[in-house]
Design a protein around this motif. Structure first.
Motif, PDB file in Angstrom:
ATOM      1  N   CYS A   9       0.601  -1.562   0.235  1.00 11.24           N
ATOM      2  CA  CYS A   9      -0.192  -0.003   0.491  1.00 11.24           C
ATOM      3  C   CYS A   9       0.776   0.882  -0.342  1.00 11.24           C
ATOM      4  O   CYS A   9       0.635   2.495   0.007  1.00 11.24           O
ATOM      5  N   ALA A 139      -7.784  -5.374  11.699  1.00  6.38           N
ATOM      6  CA  ALA A 139      -7.815  -5.580  10.082  1.00  6.38           C
ATOM      7  C   ALA A 139      -8.612  -6.161   9.049  1.00  6.38           C
ATOM      8  O   ALA A 139      -9.158  -5.368   8.519  1.00  6.38           O
ATOM      9  N   TYR A 140      -9.664  -6.810   9.386  1.00  5.35           N
ATOM     10  CA  TYR A 140     -10.706  -7.549   9.146  1.00  5.35           C
ATOM     11  C   TYR A 140     -12.017  -6.679   8.709  1.00  5.35           C
ATOM     12  O   TYR A 140     -12.541  -5.800   8.133  1.00  5.35           O
ATOM     13  N   ALA A 143     -10.482  -3.668   6.587  1.00  7.55           N
ATOM     14  CA  ALA A 143     -10.318  -3.421   5.105  1.00  7.55           C
ATOM     15  C   ALA A 143     -11.842  -3.957   4.535  1.00  7.55           C
ATOM     16  O   ALA A 143     -11.920  -4.144   3.955  1.00  7.55           O
ATOM     17  N   ARG A 151     -12.082   5.144   6.091  1.00 10.16           N
ATOM     18  CA  ARG A 151     -11.278   4.415   5.441  1.00 10.16           C
ATOM     19  C   ARG A 151      -9.787   4.926   6.169  1.00 10.16           C
ATOM     20  O   ARG A 151      -9.375   4.463   6.696  1.00 10.16           O
ATOM     21  N   VAL A 155      -7.419   3.817   8.918  1.00 10.75           N
ATOM     22  CA  VAL A 155      -5.960   3.347   9.059  1.00 10.75           C
ATOM     23  C   VAL A 155      -4.446   3.782   9.193  1.00 10.75           C
ATOM     24  O   VAL A 155      -3.629   3.409  10.337  1.00 10.75           O
ATOM     25  N   TYR A 220      -3.838  -6.266   7.191  1.00 11.66           N
ATOM     26  CA  TYR A 220      -5.150  -5.249   6.607  1.00 11.66           C
ATOM     27  C   TYR A 220      -4.755  -5.308   4.676  1.00 11.66           C
ATOM     28  O   TYR A 220      -5.410  -5.414   3.921  1.00 11.66           O
ATOM     29  N   VAL A 221      -3.558  -5.539   4.274  1.00  6.37           N
ATOM     30  CA  VAL A 221      -3.523  -4.822   2.607  1.00  6.37           C
ATOM     31  C   VAL A 221      -3.912  -6.424   2.479  1.00  6.37           C
ATOM     32  O   VAL A 221      -4.132  -5.985   1.479  1.00  6.37           O
ATOM     33  N   LEU A 223      -6.263  -7.994   2.739  1.00  5.95           N
ATOM     34  CA  LEU A 223      -7.874  -8.284   2.865  1.00  5.95           C
ATOM     35  C   LEU A 223      -7.806  -7.688   2.167  1.00  5.95           C
ATOM     36  O   LEU A 223      -9.274  -8.469   1.262  1.00  5.95           O
ATOM     37  N   GLU A 224      -7.836  -6.150   2.348  1.00  5.51           N
ATOM     38  CA  GLU A 224      -8.005  -5.473   1.316  1.00  5.51           C
ATOM     39  C   GLU A 224      -8.172  -5.630  -0.603  1.00  5.51           C
ATOM     40  O   GLU A 224      -8.647  -5.513  -1.225  1.00  5.51           O
ATOM     41  N   LYS A 225      -7.012  -6.779  -0.765  1.00  8.20           N
ATOM     42  CA  LYS A 225      -7.068  -6.901  -2.432  1.00  8.20           C
ATOM     43  C   LYS A 225      -8.112  -8.324  -2.478  1.00  8.20           C
ATOM     44  O   LYS A 225      -7.830  -8.304  -3.696  1.00  8.20           O
ATOM     45  N   SER A 253      -5.771 -14.136   3.326  1.00 12.43           N
ATOM     46  CA  SER A 253      -5.527 -13.252   3.851  1.00 12.43           C
ATOM     47  C   SER A 253      -3.810 -14.189   4.603  1.00 12.43           C
ATOM     48  O   SER A 253      -2.981 -13.392   5.437  1.00 12.43           O
TER      49      SER A 253
END
Lengths: 337, 274
Positions: A9, A139-140, A143, A151, A155, A220-221, A223-225, A253
């Motif tokens: 990110c 993180a869940y 994301a 958001r 973050v 987080y990264v 999960l975000e993807k 994840s």
């Protein structure tokens, strides 16, 4: 690679995580390699077309650009590390410091500091695991559940504490857990003689507090993807939320989880402040043994031997983490952040 | 879920808030808040040891961050032009600079420098024309060197990621329009890179300003602010430390917030126009 997106990110924490794993050689996908090859071919042909003098000038410019950083790395990283290795085979001078010799006595003496190694090797993984348990839900939420409008702010609020002084943040807990903090409040309601500071629990609390941001970010990264359509598909096929989570979200994840656990564990192996301030000399790490050997008893060769051993342990942990990361993501190619 | 996340945010910020609150405590007693006062700030700011430590920290952080920003940016550009093997060596060394624990970096620098000084100082004394030869020793230089190492790796990584995200298109377009390489660099590349260089600089500054463990080993007789704070914590908790801690917190908070704003990736907005 043209238009290649930066890994992760772009937050400092992610960049750190990425570098950590590039240390052992990040495996790149075939397409990436092919593109690189093409690029190299192209630049080769280009360079062939130009006269030699431009080519030499180009090399000179490149050398001038990397020279200061290269020198810095050589003089203040490579050479000091070599000096430390040399010291670890030496003897302690009578008045403290170093005396030239070639002996394995320092390494043979390592068991005398076994307690420090034991504490570190026990508390660091446990601390990292506790961090993970707290970090994953956060993180869940960030994301997947949080409002996209807020958001970025949410973050940022997680990352910011990581960059403020660990000394001050740990000191805050010393204040809270100390006799005038929580035990004092408990005393008012009749619970006397509670000891919180200088216990393993206090050290673990400090660890979770200090390293939580570093654990949340990689998870987080990853999960975000995650492709949201997979979650929808799973729900459409009648899966319960719980089975969607364990069947899809969690496995996808895992690379982020591995990055976080490895990062936190490795940084904890060299921790000094948290056990010093919250463990009060009762719960001491390798870092505390090192400070004692270098700045108090001035046994530099033995200290060097411990420091070299610590680096070896870090490298081993890093390699094992890489192996597991490759395994969980199912291939040699891992996008870890 | 929401409740849990709220709790974690409280967990992250409550201890910091407590330190800030008690830095304004009028009383000496650390366990009860007896009234609002800024007297501890006055006490802290008239403490000469503390002011010296603060000046040292600012000087060291500024120097190491400036050097790291300049050399790191140069290295980020230079690495692109290296062969893949050369790039791998630099990548590995930069990664090592970040992953190797601060304790070990501190020790290695201490050991190497003391050895070099014990060799250089007699040599210097022998060739020095005047009576009093300068004594080389640990101090500003060694702290800047050790902090610069981590900062250099940090800046290089951030700027490299930014360069990679730019792509070659605009550079090639500029070349096709007969701009000289220098003009292309100054007018096209530099403006796009500058925010990440600034961000790298601020993070490097913050790191150096907050670092305790590396400086602890290589500081010699000099005290940085974290070393001073650590020493006062050992002597005993007073509200004066709270005031100092609050000032340190606010300084690094400002830095990191500016850095994060600068690092926000603006490329998607540009791409949208394509």
């Amino acid at each position: 690679m043209r238009g290649a997106k930066p890994t992760g990110c772009g937050s400092p924490v992610c960049l750190t995580a990425h570098t950590l794993f590039s240390l052992l050689g990040r495996r790149e996908c075939g397409r990436h390699r092919a593109a690189q090859k093409f690029e190299r071919c192209r630049s080769y042909r280009k360079s062939k077309m130009k006269p030699m003098i431009t080519d030499r000038k180009r090399h000179l410019v490149t050398a001038a650009l990397v020279a200061p950083a290269g020198l810095w790395l050589l003089v203040f990283l490579v050479l000091p590390f070599m000096a430390m290795v040399v010291f670890s085979f030496g003897e302690r001078a009578p008045e403290g410091g170093y005396q030239a010799a070639f002996t394995f006595a320092q390494f043979a003496n390592l068991p005398s500091r076994a307690a420090a190694f034991w504490n570190t090797m026990m508390i660091a993984p446990v601390g990292a695991f506790l961090c993970l348990i707290v970090a994953y839900p956060v993180a869940y939420y960030l994301a997947i559940k949080s409002d996209p409008k807020y958001r970025l702010v949410l973050v940022s609020l997680v990352v910011v504490p990581f960059w403020t002084s660990l000394l001050v943040r740990t000191y805050a807990w010393m204040y809270i857990l100390g006799s005038r903090g929580i035990p004092n409040l408990l005393g008012m309601i009749g619970i006397e003689d509670i000891r919180l500071l200088n216990t393993p629990g206090a050290v673990l609390l400090g660890i979770v507090y200090g390293y939580l941001p570093l654990m949340i970010m990689p998870i987080y990264v990853s999960l975000e993807k995650l492709d949201r359509r997979l979650l929808e598909a799973s729900a459409d096929l009648g899966a319960k939320p719980v089975s969607t989570f364990f069947g899809i979200t969690l496995p996808l994840s895992l690379p982020g989880v591995m990055t976080g656990v490895a990062l936190v564990t490795i940084l904890l192996l060299g921790e000094y402040l948290i056990p010093q301030l919250l463990g009060g000399g009762k719960v001491f790490f390798i870092g505390n043994a090192l400070v004692d050997l270098f700045l108090q008893s001035r046994n530099w060769p033995f200290g060097s031997a411990i420091a070299v051993t610590l680096v070896v342990v870090v490298v081993i942990v890093l390699s094992v983490a890489m192996r597991i990361a490759w395994k969980v993501s199912g291939s040699r190619q891992v996008d870890l952040v | 879920m929401r409740a849990l996340v709220t709790f974690v945010y409280l967990f992250l910020y409550a201890p910091i808030a407590l330190v800030v609150l008690f830095s304004f405590n009028a009383g000496r007693n650390a366990s009860e808040f007896t009234g609002f006062s800024t007297m501890w700030y006055g006490k802290a700011l008239s403490n000469t040891f503390l002011i010296t430590a603060l000046q040292n920290s600012l000087m060291i952080a500024l120097t190491s961050a400036v050097l790291a920003a300049v050399f790191g940016t140069m290295a980020a550009f230079g690495m692109q032009r290296l062969s893949s093997r050369g790039r791998a060596i630099f990548d590995g060394l930069f990664a090592a600079a970040i992953v190797v624990p601060g304790v070990v970096i501190g020790i290695a620098t201490l050991v190497a420098l003391v050895e070099v000084f014990s060799f250089l100082n007699p040599a210097l004394a022998a060739i020095w024309p005047a009576d009093k030869p300068p004594q080389l020793g640990l101090g500003y230089g060694s702290i800047i060197a050790a902090h610069g190492l981590f900062s250099l790796a940090l800046v290089t990584m951030i700027v490299k990621a930014r360069i990679a995200s730019l792509g070659n298109d605009i550079v090639e377009a500029s070349n096709d329009l007969y701009a000289t390489p220098f003009t292309t660099f100054r007018q096209i590349v530099l403006p796009q890179i500058l925010p990440s260089v600034m961000a790298g600089f601020l993070l490097a500054f913050t790191f150096s300003f907050d670092d305790f463990i590396v400086a602890f080993f290589v500081a010699g007789p000099k005290a940085t602010l974290p070393i001073y704070v650590f020493a006062s914590i050992r002597r005993g908790v007073t509200p004066e430390i709270n005031a100092v801690a609050t000032m340190v917190l606010i300084a690094s908070l400002l830095m990191i917030l500016i850095a994060r704003v600068l690092m926000r990736d603006k490329t998607p907005k540009v791409r949208a126009g394509e």
